[in-house]
Design a protein around this motif. Structure first.
Motif, PDB file in Angstrom:
ATOM      1  N   THR A   1       0.014  -1.883  -4.905  1.00 23.90           N
ATOM      2  CA  THR A   1       0.748  -2.642  -5.916  1.00 23.90           C
ATOM      3  C   THR A   1       0.648  -4.117  -5.558  1.00 23.90           C
ATOM      4  O   THR A   1       1.052  -4.526  -4.470  1.00 23.90           O
TER       5      THR A   1
ATOM      6  N   SER B   1      -3.029   3.997  -3.057  1.00 22.57           N
ATOM      7  CA  SER B   1      -2.933   3.052  -4.164  1.00 22.57           C
ATOM      8  C   SER B   1      -2.171   1.810  -3.706  1.00 22.57           C
ATOM      9  O   SER B   1      -1.413   1.852  -2.729  1.00 22.57           O
TER      10      SER B   1
ATOM     11  N   GLU C   1       0.840  -1.199   0.000  1.00 19.19           N
ATOM     12  CA  GLU C   1       0.000   0.000   0.000  1.00 19.19           C
ATOM     13  C   GLU C   1       0.879   1.256   0.000  1.00 19.19           C
ATOM     14  O   GLU C   1       1.801   1.383   0.814  1.00 19.19           O
TER      15      GLU C   1
END
Length: 309
Positions: free
Chosen positions: A233, A231, A226
């Motif tokens: 990954t 966002s 995070e």
């Protein structure tokens, strides 16, 4: 309840692979005169290698890295043809790998010894056919086809428009125990890609009776990172299935069961709780064998098995 079985696998060497249309090499053979770039791949003795640095004349098998000269190649494991029999990369077994081919995987093995069992896991196919022949006998001594997918029943709508019900695994223990038989396996996926995670053949041994209380598990190894702005990954990795078998056996079977499990300790083997329940079929290694003293000549134990497919 069903007999709990384990099958120590026979090593499938090139000498035992009588017929197989899949190529022995996934990539070109290593050439000491070729200037390889990072990412180039070669096959040496049915093992795939990938270049990690630009190099010439550094054989993937014999090259010895040093502090000044880092490793030129990484071992990517067995070629597609043999991956369903051996996933080892050195001493590491790579999960999530498989043998695959368009439409069909068709091969014949000559074990050179008596077997009575076969198991396939991680199967993507519509059917698996197993044919066993022996010299001097015209007709096969064993010939069965197993459906790995079927239409869901219950109504005409489900039959015509419902999704397929699939089986991932197959285990059979009724092969005639000839010592000179050839075993042909045909994994069919017409119009698609046939795939097998692992296959084991050998002699099935009973190690008790699998009972209610057996549980299934699945652990994934993907990671989620995070970021400061919310966002994320996702790094996708493989997953491993596990089964905690609950098994009962008579008191006089405990020592022989311990001996059988000693033989397959840290050895990839086929474990089956009930062959008719494909989700209790697993090729892997067992972690624990915990049993108490038998009461009225009945004992219980837990066997935790982790998948290698």
């Amino acid at each position: 309840m069903s007999q709990m079985k384990v099958v120590p696998g026979i090593e499938i060497t090139p000498a035992k692979m009588i017929v197989n249309a899949l190529p022995d090499m996934d990539y070109p053979a290593y050439d000491p005169a070729t200037a390889y770039k990072i990412g180039d791949r070669v096959t040496v003795d049915r093992i795939n290698y990938e270049a990690t640095v630009a190099n010439t004349g550094r054989n993937p098998v014999t090259d010895v890295p040093t502090a000044e000269k880092p490793a030129a190649w990484v071992n990517n494991g067995w070629v597609n043809k043999y991956r369903m029999f051996n996933k080892a990369i050195g001493n590491t077994w790579k999960i999530g790998t498989f043998t695959a081919a368009p439409n069909v995987i068709d091969f014949t093995i000559r074990p050179g010894q008596r077997i009575n069992a076969i198991g396939l896991v991680g199967v993507y196919a519509s059917s698996v056919r197993i044919v066993m022949t022996v010299p001097g006998v015209t007709d096969p001594v064993y010939d069965k086809t197993f459906a790995m997918s079927s239409k869901a029943g219950g109504s005409w709508y489900q039959y015509f428009f419902g999704q397929f019900v699939t089986k991932d695994n197959l285990a059979e223990f009724d092969l005639p125990p000839f010592n000179n038989a050839d075993i042909r396996v045909i994994v069919s996926a017409p119009g698609g890609t046939a795939r097998v995670g692992m296959m084991v053949i050998g002699w099935g041994k009973t190690i008790g009776t699998a009972v209610y209380g057996t549980s299934l598990g699945r652990k994934k190894y993907s990671t989620v990172k995070e970021e400061f702005d919310g966002s994320i990954t996702i790094t996708k990795r493989g997953n491993r299935r596990s089964i905690d078998f609950q098994v009962e056996l008579s008191g006089d079977e405990i020592s022989s069961t311990q001996r059988i499990l000693d033989e397959v300790d840290d050895t990839p083997s086929l474990f089956v709780g009930a062959s008719e329940l494909d989700y209790t079929v697993m090729i892997g290694i067992f972690d624990d064998f915990d049993t108490g003293l038998p009461t009225y000549n009945r004992g219980q134990y837990t066997l935790k098995v982790r998948s290698l497919a």
